[in-house]
Design an enzyme around this catalytic site. Sequence first.
Site, PDB file in Angstrom:
ATOM      1  N   LYS A  18    -106.981 -89.923 -39.903  1.00 16.72           N
ATOM      2  CA  LYS A  18    -107.434 -90.790 -38.807  1.00 16.72           C
ATOM      3  C   LYS A  18    -106.222 -91.209 -37.979  1.00 16.72           C
ATOM      4  CE  LYS A  18    -110.941 -94.394 -38.561  1.00 16.72           C
ATOM      5  NZ  LYS A  18    -111.508 -95.517 -39.299  1.00 16.72           N
TER       6      LYS A  18
HETATM    7  C1  E4P Z   1    -114.354 -96.755 -37.721  1.00 20.04           C
HETATM    8  O1  E4P Z   1    -113.938 -95.792 -38.296  1.00 20.04           O
HETATM    9  C2  E4P Z   1    -113.948 -98.130 -38.005  1.00 20.04           C
HETATM   10  O2  E4P Z   1    -113.535 -98.221 -39.340  1.00 20.04           O
HETATM   11  C3  E4P Z   1    -115.072 -99.110 -37.862  1.00 20.04           C
HETATM   12  O3  E4P Z   1    -116.288 -98.510 -37.575  1.00 20.04           O
HETATM   13  C4  E4P Z   1    -114.756-100.366 -37.166  1.00 20.04           C
HETATM   14  O4  E4P Z   1    -115.885-101.193 -37.233  1.00 20.04           O
HETATM   15  P1  E4P Z   1    -115.840-102.758 -36.947  1.00 20.04           P
HETATM   16  O5  E4P Z   1    -115.789-102.958 -35.473  1.00 20.04           O
HETATM   17  O6  E4P Z   1    -117.124-103.264 -37.532  1.00 20.04           O
HETATM   18  O7  E4P Z   1    -114.623-103.301 -37.637  1.00 20.04           O
END
Ligand code: E4P
Length: 217
Positions: free
Chosen positions: A87
């Site tokens: 990522k």
């Molecule tokens: C995506 O990969 C992120 O980990 C995630 O969806 C962020 O979500 P949030 O806005 O609920 O923290």
Amino acid sequence: MKFFIDTANLDQIRDAQELGVLDGVTTNPSLMAKEGITGRNNILKHYVDICNIVDGDVSAEVIATDLKGMIREGEELSELHDQIVVKVPMIRDGVKALKYFSDKGIRTNCTLVFSPGQALLAAKAGATYVSPFLGRLDDVSTDGLNLIAEIRLIYDNYDFQTQILAASIRHTMHVIDCAKLGADVMTGPLSSIEGLLKHPLTDIGLAKFLEDYKKGN
Ligand code: E4P
């Protein structure tokens, strides 16, 4: 549509896996910290533990923000397990890192995407997944679902193979709406997936069937 769960909590990952519809897991440094997983070695071990629970892709995020650091960390992460997807944040060096990993056959998830332009760049750089954060856009009075629609249009126009991973999903209606818009993947809390199975008429109908069965037996 693939279902990913957005957590580093092993119990929730096991629950989702047991439901039989889980295709992968996304994590981020905040989710790791929430589970009390700190220190590089513990974090790396935790990724392997997650890979051993699920069958599908597991996103593991780099912490470095410079190209060399992202490459070093990303290569280390990708060697942990063949289910790992690296990522990478949508920043200038992140775009270069996406291209580097793509050329090397290392799968990537471009994270922290909030605009169609960023999604276009991620696809051009060869990202495997792009993660538009729709919930966080909704949080600031901007239509997160509209971003999913815009990215779908752009990717379809040019037949980009990058998969749209609708991220920052907050609830079940986000899942339904993303499915209607053609997002390839959703990632959200277990509750957003479990909410799909609930309907009061199902419960009422089942109770009646069981009651009628008992009358005749
Ligand atoms: C995506 O990969 C992120 O980990 C995630 O969806 C962020 O979500 P949030 O806005 O609920 O923290």
